[in-house]
Design a protein around this motif. Structure first.
Motif, mmCIF file in Angstrom:
data_model
loop_
_atom_site.group_PDB
_atom_site.id
_atom_site.type_symbol
_atom_site.label_atom_id
_atom_site.label_comp_id
_atom_site.label_asym_id
_atom_site.label_seq_id
_atom_site.Cartn_x
_atom_site.Cartn_y
_atom_site.Cartn_z
ATOM 1 N N PRO A 13 65.366 -62.016 84.892
ATOM 2 C CA PRO A 13 65.763 -60.749 84.281
ATOM 3 C C PRO A 13 66.899 -60.109 85.078
ATOM 4 O O PRO A 13 66.905 -60.141 86.316
ATOM 5 C CB PRO A 13 64.490 -59.902 84.347
ATOM 6 C CG PRO A 13 63.385 -60.924 84.314
ATOM 7 C CD PRO A 13 63.916 -62.075 85.132
ATOM 8 N N VAL A 14 67.871 -59.573 84.375
ATOM 9 C CA VAL A 14 69.018 -58.943 85.023
ATOM 10 C C VAL A 14 68.517 -57.907 86.030
ATOM 11 O O VAL A 14 67.581 -57.157 85.752
ATOM 12 C CB VAL A 14 69.934 -58.298 83.965
ATOM 13 C CG1 VAL A 14 71.026 -57.482 84.612
ATOM 14 C CG2 VAL A 14 70.542 -59.370 83.076
ATOM 15 N N ALA A 15 69.149 -57.895 87.206
ATOM 16 C CA ALA A 15 68.746 -56.993 88.293
ATOM 17 C C ALA A 15 69.974 -56.274 88.854
ATOM 18 O O ALA A 15 71.111 -56.707 88.649
ATOM 19 C CB ALA A 15 68.063 -57.797 89.404
ATOM 20 N N VAL A 16 69.729 -55.202 89.577
ATOM 21 C CA VAL A 16 70.814 -54.450 90.197
ATOM 22 C C VAL A 16 71.649 -55.371 91.093
ATOM 23 O O VAL A 16 72.867 -55.215 91.195
ATOM 24 C CB VAL A 16 70.259 -53.240 90.988
ATOM 25 C CG1 VAL A 16 71.339 -52.574 91.830
ATOM 26 C CG2 VAL A 16 69.632 -52.236 90.034
ATOM 27 N N THR A 17 71.022 -56.345 91.711
ATOM 28 C CA THR A 17 71.737 -57.270 92.593
ATOM 29 C C THR A 17 72.749 -58.146 91.836
ATOM 30 O O THR A 17 73.577 -58.799 92.470
ATOM 31 C CB THR A 17 70.748 -58.164 93.361
ATOM 32 O OG1 THR A 17 69.873 -58.788 92.409
ATOM 33 C CG2 THR A 17 69.933 -57.344 94.355
ATOM 34 N N LEU A 50 72.517 -50.840 83.490
ATOM 35 C CA LEU A 50 71.401 -49.903 83.354
ATOM 36 C C LEU A 50 70.705 -50.066 82.006
ATOM 37 O O LEU A 50 69.469 -50.005 81.921
ATOM 38 C CB LEU A 50 71.888 -48.466 83.537
ATOM 39 C CG LEU A 50 72.374 -48.102 84.934
ATOM 40 C CD1 LEU A 50 72.908 -46.680 84.953
ATOM 41 C CD2 LEU A 50 71.285 -48.302 85.973
ATOM 42 N N ARG A 51 71.490 -50.282 80.947
ATOM 43 C CA ARG A 51 70.910 -50.526 79.627
ATOM 44 C C ARG A 51 69.998 -51.755 79.670
ATOM 45 O O ARG A 51 68.886 -51.744 79.146
ATOM 46 C CB ARG A 51 72.023 -50.732 78.603
ATOM 47 C CG ARG A 51 71.509 -51.150 77.229
ATOM 48 C CD ARG A 51 72.591 -51.723 76.344
ATOM 49 N NE ARG A 51 73.105 -52.969 76.890
ATOM 50 C CZ ARG A 51 74.173 -53.590 76.439
ATOM 51 N NH1 ARG A 51 74.873 -53.090 75.452
ATOM 52 N NH2 ARG A 51 74.563 -54.711 76.975
ATOM 53 N N ASP A 52 70.482 -52.804 80.304
ATOM 54 C CA ASP A 52 69.700 -54.034 80.341
ATOM 55 C C ASP A 52 68.454 -53.907 81.214
ATOM 56 O O ASP A 52 67.396 -54.455 80.879
ATOM 57 C CB ASP A 52 70.569 -55.198 80.793
ATOM 58 C CG ASP A 52 71.586 -55.603 79.730
ATOM 59 O OD1 ASP A 52 71.394 -55.240 78.548
ATOM 60 O OD2 ASP A 52 72.562 -56.287 80.069
ATOM 61 N N LEU A 53 68.547 -53.180 82.312
ATOM 62 C CA LEU A 53 67.359 -52.935 83.126
ATOM 63 C C LEU A 53 66.319 -52.146 82.329
ATOM 64 O O LEU A 53 65.125 -52.474 82.344
ATOM 65 C CB LEU A 53 67.735 -52.160 84.398
ATOM 66 C CG LEU A 53 68.600 -52.895 85.411
ATOM 67 C CD1 LEU A 53 69.084 -51.927 86.485
ATOM 68 C CD2 LEU A 53 67.855 -54.061 86.017
ATOM 69 N N GLY A 54 66.779 -51.130 81.637
ATOM 70 C CA GLY A 54 65.876 -50.317 80.819
ATOM 71 C C GLY A 54 65.283 -51.096 79.663
ATOM 72 O O GLY A 54 64.134 -50.858 79.270
ATOM 73 N N HIS A 55 66.038 -52.017 79.131
ATOM 74 C CA HIS A 55 65.566 -52.859 78.032
ATOM 75 C C HIS A 55 64.316 -53.620 78.460
ATOM 76 O O HIS A 55 63.310 -53.655 77.731
ATOM 77 C CB HIS A 55 66.698 -53.823 77.647
ATOM 78 C CG HIS A 55 66.639 -54.335 76.264
ATOM 79 N ND1 HIS A 55 65.855 -55.405 75.910
ATOM 80 C CD2 HIS A 55 67.279 -53.966 75.141
ATOM 81 C CE1 HIS A 55 66.018 -55.663 74.623
ATOM 82 N NE2 HIS A 55 66.883 -54.792 74.136
ATOM 83 N N ILE A 59 60.739 -52.635 76.629
ATOM 84 C CA ILE A 59 60.145 -53.539 75.620
ATOM 85 C C ILE A 59 59.765 -54.917 76.140
ATOM 86 O O ILE A 59 59.309 -55.754 75.373
ATOM 87 C CB ILE A 59 61.049 -53.662 74.378
ATOM 88 C CG1 ILE A 59 62.408 -54.208 74.718
ATOM 89 C CG2 ILE A 59 61.175 -52.332 73.660
ATOM 90 C CD1 ILE A 59 63.302 -54.408 73.498
ATOM 91 N N GLY A 60 59.934 -55.154 77.425
ATOM 92 C CA GLY A 60 59.413 -56.381 78.017
ATOM 93 C C GLY A 60 60.264 -57.623 77.846
ATOM 94 O O GLY A 60 59.812 -58.728 78.158
ATOM 95 N N GLY A 79 70.112 -63.404 76.292
ATOM 96 C CA GLY A 79 69.030 -62.445 76.124
ATOM 97 C C GLY A 79 68.461 -62.395 74.729
ATOM 98 O O GLY A 79 69.115 -62.777 73.757
ATOM 99 N N VAL A 80 67.231 -61.934 74.678
ATOM 100 C CA VAL A 80 66.558 -61.580 73.428
ATOM 101 C C VAL A 80 66.565 -60.061 73.421
ATOM 102 O O VAL A 80 65.960 -59.418 74.274
ATOM 103 C CB VAL A 80 65.120 -62.133 73.374
ATOM 104 C CG1 VAL A 80 64.445 -61.742 72.064
ATOM 105 C CG2 VAL A 80 65.119 -63.653 73.557
ATOM 106 N N LEU A 81 67.284 -59.500 72.448
ATOM 107 C CA LEU A 81 67.680 -58.096 72.518
ATOM 108 C C LEU A 81 67.187 -57.279 71.329
ATOM 109 O O LEU A 81 66.956 -57.819 70.250
ATOM 110 C CB LEU A 81 69.210 -58.021 72.573
ATOM 111 C CG LEU A 81 69.866 -58.976 73.573
ATOM 112 C CD1 LEU A 81 71.353 -59.067 73.334
ATOM 113 C CD2 LEU A 81 69.536 -58.570 74.999
#
Length: 172
Positions: A13-17, A50-55, A59-60, A79-81
Motif C-alpha cells: 500500500p502506498v506510504a508516506v515513504t 494523501l488521497r491514496d493514504l486516505g483511500h 475503504i481498505g 490500484g483498485v480505486l
C-alpha cells in the motif's frame, strides 16, 4: 493492509515513504502526458499521496506501490480505486488504475502488477466487474487493458478530456 507479490515485484500500500519516488515519476512529462497532460509539482503529488493514504484507511484498498524484488526500485503503481470521479457516464464498479515509471516501461511490469491487482479484486474483493478509463492517445495502456480482458463499453469525458471506458468481468 494487503501486500501482493509477483515474480519480480512486491506491491505494498502506498506510504508516506514513497513520496520522493512519486515526485520523480509525476515530474516526468513522458509519464504524465497521457494521464494528466502535464507534469505535477510537489504540492499536487503530496495531495495525491494523501488521497491514496486516505483511500486505504477509508475503504481498505487503493493504490499499491510496485517495487522491484531485487533492488527495491520504485517501478510504479497499480490500484483498485473508488475515486467518485465526475464522469458523464459514472463508474458503477471498482476502478483499476496503473502507471509504470518511464525507466521500467516495456518490460511487462505493468501487466504483472495489473494481473496481481485483478486477482485480488476477483478473489478477495469478489468484484463481479471492474472498470478503467484510458485516454485515446494512450495506446500502450489500451493494449494492456485488452490483454488482461478489458473491453470498451462507452466513451466519456473526464475533466473535459475524452476517455475510453472499459470493463472486465471477474475471472472467477
Amino acid at each position: 493492509m494487503t501486500i501482493l507479490t509477483t515474480e519480480r515485484m512486491i506491491l505494498t500500500p502506498v506510504a508516506v515513504t514513497d513520496f520522493n519516488d512519486l515526485k520523480a515519476v509525476w515530474a516526468d512529462e513522458a509519464f504524465t502526458r497521457a494521464i494528466t497532460g502535464r507534469a505535477l509539482g510537489e504540492e499536487e503529488v503530496w495531495f495525491r499521496l494523501l488521497r491514496d493514504l486516505g483511500h486505504w484507511q477509508a475503504i481498505g484498498h487503493g493504490n499499491w506501490a510496485m517495487r522491484s524484488r531485487d533492488t527495491g526500485a520504485y517501478v510504479g503503481s497499480v490500484g483498485v480505486l473508488h475515486y467518485l470521479r465526475e464522469l458523464d457516464t459514472p463508474f458503477d464498479a471498482p476502478e483499476l488504475g496503473w502507471g509504470v515509471a518511464t525507466a521500467f516501461q516495456g518490460q511487462g511490469l505493468a501487466r504483472e502488477g495489473l494481473e496481481a491487482a485483478l486477482r485480488w479484486a476477483d478473489t478477495v474483493m469478489k468484484a463481479p466487474r471492474t472498470v478503467c478509463m484510458i485516454s485515446p492517445d494512450n495506446a500502450p495502456s489500451l493494449k494492456l487493458a485488452e490483454r488482461v480482458g478489458y473491453r470498451p463499453y462507452a466513451d466519456g469525458f473526464y475533466k473535459d478530456h475524452l476517455v475510453h471506458l472499459l470493463e472486465r468481468p471477474a475471472a472467477v
